[in-house]
Design an enzyme around this catalytic site. Sequence first.
Site, short mmCIF file in Angstrom:
data_model
loop_
_atom_site.label_atom_id
_atom_site.label_comp_id
_atom_site.label_asym_id
_atom_site.label_seq_id
_atom_site.Cartn_x
_atom_site.Cartn_y
_atom_site.Cartn_z
NE ARG A 131 1.56 -4.20 -0.67
CZ ARG A 131 1.20 -3.84 -1.19
NH1 ARG A 131 2.30 -3.51 -1.72
NH2 ARG A 131 0.87 -2.15 -0.36
CD GLN A 161 -7.33 -8.13 -1.45
OE1 GLN A 161 -7.84 -7.89 -1.50
NE2 GLN A 161 -6.20 -8.31 -2.81
CG ASP A 170 -1.27 -4.39 1.93
OD1 ASP A 170 -0.45 -3.81 2.21
OD2 ASP A 170 -1.73 -4.51 0.95
CB SER A 212 -3.22 -1.57 0.59
OG SER A 212 -2.32 -1.50 -0.45
CE1 TYR A 254 6.04 -3.48 -2.63
CE2 TYR A 254 5.88 -5.09 -2.26
CZ TYR A 254 5.77 -4.25 -2.15
OH TYR A 254 4.82 -4.27 -0.87
P1 NAD Z 1 5.49 1.37 -3.04
O1 NAD Z 1 4.74 2.15 -1.64
O2 NAD Z 1 6.37 0.54 -3.27
O3 NAD Z 1 5.97 2.66 -4.23
C1 NAD Z 1 4.81 3.50 -4.87
C2 NAD Z 1 5.17 3.52 -6.63
O4 NAD Z 1 6.30 4.42 -7.14
C3 NAD Z 1 5.24 2.44 -7.55
O5 NAD Z 1 3.69 2.34 -7.79
C4 NAD Z 1 6.13 2.52 -7.79
O6 NAD Z 1 6.43 1.55 -8.86
C5 NAD Z 1 6.53 3.85 -7.91
N1 NAD Z 1 8.00 4.00 -8.11
C6 NAD Z 1 9.28 3.85 -8.15
N2 NAD Z 1 10.28 4.42 -8.74
C7 NAD Z 1 9.74 5.58 -9.48
C8 NAD Z 1 10.65 5.80 -10.26
N3 NAD Z 1 11.53 6.47 -10.16
N4 NAD Z 1 9.63 7.05 -10.98
C9 NAD Z 1 8.15 7.07 -10.70
N5 NAD Z 1 7.09 5.99 -9.83
C10 NAD Z 1 8.34 5.11 -9.37
O7 NAD Z 1 3.99 0.78 -4.11
P2 NAD Z 1 2.60 0.07 -4.03
O8 NAD Z 1 1.73 1.16 -3.43
O9 NAD Z 1 2.77 -0.39 -2.59
O10 NAD Z 1 2.52 -0.95 -4.44
C11 NAD Z 1 3.10 -1.41 -5.28
C12 NAD Z 1 2.50 -2.78 -6.27
O11 NAD Z 1 1.98 -3.19 -5.56
C13 NAD Z 1 1.66 -2.01 -7.25
O12 NAD Z 1 1.86 -3.07 -8.04
C14 NAD Z 1 0.21 -2.48 -6.39
O13 NAD Z 1 -0.81 -1.65 -7.56
C15 NAD Z 1 0.24 -3.29 -5.16
N6 NAD Z 1 -0.59 -3.85 -4.80
C16 NAD Z 1 -1.09 -4.74 -4.81
C17 NAD Z 1 -2.47 -5.57 -3.63
C18 NAD Z 1 -2.52 -6.92 -3.56
O14 NAD Z 1 -2.69 -7.36 -4.57
N7 NAD Z 1 -3.25 -6.83 -2.74
C19 NAD Z 1 -2.27 -4.56 -3.15
C20 NAD Z 1 -1.67 -3.09 -2.44
C21 NAD Z 1 -0.38 -3.51 -3.47
#
Ligand code: NAD
Length: 378
Positions: free
Chosen positions: A121, A126, A129, A132, A229
Amino acid sequence: MHIAVLSDKMTDARVAATPETVRKYETLGGKVSIQGGAGGGAGIADKDFEDAGARLVPDAISVVKDADIVLAVNRPSGDVIRACKPGAIVIATMDPHRPEAGLDIMASAGVSAFAMELMPRITRAQAMDVLSSQANLSGYRAVIDASAEFTRSLPMMMTAAGTVPAAQIFVMGAGVAGLQAIATARRLGAVVSATDVRPAAKEQVESLGARFVAIEDDEFKAAEASGGYAKEMSKEYQAKQAELVATHIGRQDIVITTALIPGRPAPKLVTQAMIETMRAGSVLVDLAVERGGNIEGSKAGEIVTTARGVKIIGNSTISKVAATASNLYARNLYSFVSTMVDQSKSGLAVDWDDELVKSTNLTRDGAIVHPAFAKALP
Ligand code: NAD
């Protein structure tokens, strides 16, 4: 440079290329062959692919056999992998953490397999991804599916016959899917709250106009792992979280769960006892159902109705938005492939030291090369 596009239609309505990306591959110097019917689930006819310059091939084995690059939505079967040329690049969402991931088959077939979900990420990646692009649509669709099963309306309505209160929607896990679920629920007029274990999520949730509900102790403040994560939380934290959720959930009309931890089973967040406190007619959507589920009693591919009349949706899948999902997925793949091509020679020029390549490459030259899964074959 021959590029093969496989059909995933037995398991998934999405397709790994669109007429738009076929044209772009041709501009890169590629010749695209596509398995007939591959775009059917996404509303793309074979003729649309032909008009874009692709050659139609009747079956999977024939489409991959001369290909330098093979594109798919999900991991191709062992038979298809074995039909690929040694050295062929195979790109898909490979689900490499599954025990039956078939990494040995990919290694012994000599293909260079790439798992799109391992894309780092970072800013440069991006446009590639897939987690996302697909999670964003899943979060949107979860709200649409929940509202379709919900027998009340979502927005507050003040009518001559009286006032209808807004529905209460609770989103668990505020990553990409959860944030889009919040935004969609807000657009439809619901009153939204959300929880997550990552402190950074609080501001994001609040910026979308939802209320943040979480145990904000020291463990929570340190809960973000590398790459943004979530970490797996301690048993003590999980117990406190369960208590908070239990008191909140009984007042909710719709609950949408999206919580995941990479490489681990999904955390169980909603128990049968919690569901028992919800009113008849309430709806839950488990977007983590394929990973073991966040909700007790959810079943992949089904809507389960409890004895008290609460519905648990386990069939809110990305396939329901296959056309949009395919458009974005195909563009993600094209962005990645274009980094592996030397356009002046119209051929492959993979930089094996590139961070994007190293992070996603599972197998190469007969071995499993990804550090998280590496082992030499006998
Ligand atoms: P994911 O699909 O891995 O998980 C979904 C969400 O579930 C996450 O926010 C996680 O913190 C939450 N979670 C895990 N255990 C939990 C619990 N016990 N109770 C409540 N919530 C819980 O997550 P994602 O959508 O892939 O995103 C992960 C991270 O990556 C985020 O910080 C997001 O902002 C970041 N991200 C960055 C980029 C980038 O920089 N290009 C792009 C996409 C996402």
